[in-house]
Write a protein that holds these residues in place. Sequence first.
Motif, PDB file in Angstrom:
ATOM      1  N   HIS A 124       0.895  -1.149   0.035  1.00 31.78           N
ATOM      2  CA  HIS A 124      -0.118   0.050   0.135  1.00 31.78           C
ATOM      3  C   HIS A 124       0.598   1.407   0.105  1.00 31.78           C
ATOM      4  O   HIS A 124       0.398   2.287  -0.603  1.00 31.78           O
ATOM      5  N   GLY A 125       1.900   1.339   0.840  1.00 30.11           N
ATOM      6  CA  GLY A 125       2.895   2.305   0.571  1.00 30.11           C
ATOM      7  C   GLY A 125       3.482   2.528  -0.592  1.00 30.11           C
ATOM      8  O   GLY A 125       3.703   3.833  -1.223  1.00 30.11           O
ATOM      9  N   CYS A 126       3.898   1.455  -1.529  1.00 29.09           N
ATOM     10  CA  CYS A 126       4.387   1.702  -2.764  1.00 29.09           C
ATOM     11  C   CYS A 126       3.323   2.093  -3.564  1.00 29.09           C
ATOM     12  O   CYS A 126       3.719   2.985  -4.682  1.00 29.09           O
ATOM     13  N   LEU A 127       1.906   1.597  -3.575  1.00 23.06           N
ATOM     14  CA  LEU A 127       0.952   2.009  -4.309  1.00 23.06           C
ATOM     15  C   LEU A 127       0.603   3.597  -4.168  1.00 23.06           C
ATOM     16  O   LEU A 127       0.368   4.252  -5.197  1.00 23.06           O
ATOM     17  N   GLU A 128       1.188   4.164  -2.950  1.00 18.92           N
ATOM     18  CA  GLU A 128       0.876   5.679  -2.872  1.00 18.92           C
ATOM     19  C   GLU A 128       1.926   6.315  -3.541  1.00 18.92           C
ATOM     20  O   GLU A 128       1.843   7.320  -3.860  1.00 18.92           O
ATOM     21  N   GLU A 129       3.345   5.792  -3.949  1.00 23.99           N
ATOM     22  CA  GLU A 129       3.980   6.276  -4.790  1.00 23.99           C
ATOM     23  C   GLU A 129       3.763   6.593  -6.013  1.00 23.99           C
ATOM     24  O   GLU A 129       4.504   7.401  -6.975  1.00 23.99           O
ATOM     25  N   LEU A 130       2.675   5.825  -6.566  1.00 23.49           N
ATOM     26  CA  LEU A 130       2.292   5.953  -8.123  1.00 23.49           C
ATOM     27  C   LEU A 130       1.498   7.229  -8.208  1.00 23.49           C
ATOM     28  O   LEU A 130       0.863   7.722  -7.319  1.00 23.49           O
ATOM     29  N   GLU A 131       1.164   7.342  -9.448  1.00 23.51           N
ATOM     30  CA  GLU A 131       0.175   8.773  -9.736  1.00 23.51           C
ATOM     31  C   GLU A 131      -1.027   7.937  -9.437  1.00 23.51           C
ATOM     32  O   GLU A 131      -1.262   6.599  -9.377  1.00 23.51           O
ATOM     33  N   LYS A 132      -1.763   8.964  -9.162  1.00 20.04           N
ATOM     34  CA  LYS A 132      -3.384   8.457  -8.485  1.00 20.04           C
ATOM     35  C   LYS A 132      -4.060   7.490  -9.324  1.00 20.04           C
ATOM     36  O   LYS A 132      -4.737   6.659  -9.136  1.00 20.04           O
ATOM     37  N   ASP A 133      -4.281   8.018 -10.752  1.00 23.01           N
ATOM     38  CA  ASP A 133      -4.831   7.056 -11.688  1.00 23.01           C
ATOM     39  C   ASP A 133      -4.241   6.068 -11.912  1.00 23.01           C
ATOM     40  O   ASP A 133      -4.997   4.934 -12.356  1.00 23.01           O
ATOM     41  N   LYS A 134      -3.074   5.871 -12.116  1.00 27.29           N
ATOM     42  CA  LYS A 134      -2.316   4.377 -12.246  1.00 27.29           C
ATOM     43  C   LYS A 134      -2.481   3.604 -11.161  1.00 27.29           C
ATOM     44  O   LYS A 134      -2.488   2.452 -11.243  1.00 27.29           O
ATOM     45  N   ALA A 135      -2.363   4.252  -9.967  1.00 28.64           N
ATOM     46  CA  ALA A 135      -2.547   3.352  -8.652  1.00 28.64           C
ATOM     47  C   ALA A 135      -4.032   2.715  -8.735  1.00 28.64           C
ATOM     48  O   ALA A 135      -4.035   1.790  -8.396  1.00 28.64           O
ATOM     49  N   ALA A 136      -4.986   3.884  -9.124  1.00 30.95           N
ATOM     50  CA  ALA A 136      -6.481   3.182  -9.249  1.00 30.95           C
ATOM     51  C   ALA A 136      -6.504   2.179 -10.326  1.00 30.95           C
ATOM     52  O   ALA A 136      -7.259   1.146  -9.987  1.00 30.95           O
ATOM     53  N   ALA A 137      -5.821   2.177 -11.451  1.00 29.01           N
ATOM     54  CA  ALA A 137      -5.946   1.352 -12.263  1.00 29.01           C
ATOM     55  C   ALA A 137      -5.353   0.079 -11.705  1.00 29.01           C
ATOM     56  O   ALA A 137      -5.981  -1.136 -11.946  1.00 29.01           O
ATOM     57  N   VAL A 138      -4.184   0.008 -11.093  1.00 31.49           N
ATOM     58  CA  VAL A 138      -3.376  -1.296 -10.463  1.00 31.49           C
ATOM     59  C   VAL A 138      -4.352  -1.901  -9.530  1.00 31.49           C
ATOM     60  O   VAL A 138      -4.863  -3.022  -9.560  1.00 31.49           O
ATOM     61  N   ARG A 139      -5.200  -0.946  -8.519  1.00 32.06           N
ATOM     62  CA  ARG A 139      -5.973  -1.545  -7.700  1.00 32.06           C
ATOM     63  C   ARG A 139      -7.253  -2.008  -8.217  1.00 32.06           C
ATOM     64  O   ARG A 139      -7.980  -3.366  -7.825  1.00 32.06           O
ATOM     65  N   GLY A 140      -7.999  -1.528  -9.463  1.00 31.10           N
ATOM     66  CA  GLY A 140      -8.866  -2.290 -10.022  1.00 31.10           C
ATOM     67  C   GLY A 140      -8.797  -3.504 -10.825  1.00 31.10           C
ATOM     68  O   GLY A 140      -9.366  -4.362 -10.834  1.00 31.10           O
ATOM     69  N   ALA A 141      -7.501  -3.386 -11.476  1.00 31.97           N
ATOM     70  CA  ALA A 141      -7.051  -4.708 -12.295  1.00 31.97           C
ATOM     71  C   ALA A 141      -6.885  -5.846 -11.268  1.00 31.97           C
ATOM     72  O   ALA A 141      -7.303  -7.115 -11.537  1.00 31.97           O
ATOM     73  N   TYR A 142      -6.039  -5.544 -10.269  1.00 30.93           N
ATOM     74  CA  TYR A 142      -5.445  -6.925  -9.633  1.00 30.93           C
ATOM     75  C   TYR A 142      -5.837  -6.989  -7.938  1.00 30.93           C
ATOM     76  O   TYR A 142      -5.710  -7.955  -7.479  1.00 30.93           O
ATOM     77  N   LEU A 143      -6.749  -5.897  -7.587  1.00 29.56           N
ATOM     78  CA  LEU A 143      -7.393  -6.243  -6.412  1.00 29.56           C
ATOM     79  C   LEU A 143      -8.730  -6.369  -6.409  1.00 29.56           C
ATOM     80  O   LEU A 143      -9.605  -6.956  -5.880  1.00 29.56           O
ATOM     81  N   LYS A 144      -9.606  -5.757  -7.669  1.00 26.46           N
ATOM     82  CA  LYS A 144     -10.994  -6.084  -7.641  1.00 26.46           C
ATOM     83  C   LYS A 144     -11.363  -6.716  -9.074  1.00 26.46           C
ATOM     84  O   LYS A 144     -12.629  -7.274  -9.085  1.00 26.46           O
ATOM     85  N   GLY A 145     -10.172  -7.185  -9.820  1.00 29.32           N
ATOM     86  CA  GLY A 145     -10.628  -8.147 -10.778  1.00 29.32           C
ATOM     87  C   GLY A 145     -11.232  -7.460 -11.792  1.00 29.32           C
ATOM     88  O   GLY A 145     -11.938  -8.012 -12.761  1.00 29.32           O
ATOM     89  N   GLU A 146     -11.067  -6.230 -12.207  1.00 22.80           N
ATOM     90  CA  GLU A 146     -11.747  -5.450 -13.476  1.00 22.80           C
ATOM     91  C   GLU A 146     -10.900  -5.760 -14.748  1.00 22.80           C
ATOM     92  O   GLU A 146      -9.496  -6.149 -14.423  1.00 22.80           O
ATOM     93  N   SER A 147     -11.591  -5.765 -15.811  1.00 18.97           N
ATOM     94  CA  SER A 147     -10.925  -6.138 -17.045  1.00 18.97           C
ATOM     95  C   SER A 147      -9.964  -4.601 -17.510  1.00 18.97           C
ATOM     96  O   SER A 147     -10.293  -3.455 -17.180  1.00 18.97           O
ATOM     97  N   TYR A 148      -9.338  -5.038 -18.428  1.00 22.02           N
ATOM     98  CA  TYR A 148      -8.428  -4.033 -19.186  1.00 22.02           C
ATOM     99  C   TYR A 148      -9.282  -3.067 -19.792  1.00 22.02           C
ATOM    100  O   TYR A 148      -9.305  -1.868 -19.692  1.00 22.02           O
ATOM    101  N   ASN A 149     -10.413  -3.539 -20.435  1.00 26.98           N
ATOM    102  CA  ASN A 149     -11.399  -2.686 -21.114  1.00 26.98           C
ATOM    103  C   ASN A 149     -11.823  -1.881 -20.183  1.00 26.98           C
ATOM    104  O   ASN A 149     -12.196  -0.592 -20.591  1.00 26.98           O
ATOM    105  N   GLU A 150     -12.616  -2.495 -19.259  1.00 28.13           N
ATOM    106  CA  GLU A 150     -13.357  -1.585 -18.214  1.00 28.13           C
ATOM    107  C   GLU A 150     -12.560  -0.581 -17.739  1.00 28.13           C
ATOM    108  O   GLU A 150     -12.965   0.725 -17.524  1.00 28.13           O
TER     109      GLU A 150
END
Length: 179
Positions: A124-150
């Motif tokens: 979570h500390g490392c995710l905070e170092e990413l830009e907000k939109d990129k961190a949100a994309a990583v959380r969406g893809a790898y923690l919530k299971g959202e598709s790349y298209n979504e």
Amino acid sequence: MTPHDITKLIVRTSMKDRAAFDLLYRQTSAKLFGVCLRVLNDRADAEEALQEVFVKIWTKADRFAVSDLSPISWLVAIARNHAIDRIRARRQAPLAIDEALEVADPGPGPEAAAVAGGEAERIHGCLEELEKDKAAAVRGAYLKGESYNELADRHGVPLNTMRTWLRRSLLKLRECLER
């Protein structure tokens, strides 16, 4: 049919007289079925038990001791005991306490839980170092299971751009975690 008549049928059955056995069955099966049904509380199970009871009567009729006691009591005892044995056979034997030591806990052990907790904080500390939109994309893809298209639609970027964001973000996360 009198108790004396039933006694005669049992004695003749002990001599493997099929006609006597048939008559004994016709005269006593309803009562013995009722005993099995009362003990087992299941009609199909009681019907099966009744057949097994009469097999026992056929094979053990020579053990019947002629006396002044009611012969139907002997038959009822066989039926009742057989039904109880069926119930006992269904139950599983309790496991010994020593066997419980072999049962593994599916959860992580204390050490693994502590390490995982520390790793989660670091991630979570490392995710905070990413830009907000990129961190949100990583959380969406790898923690919530959202598709790349979504994710691409939500962030308003082309699909290949979203793939690039995620790949580069994962590289940055790995660098952060290796520090």
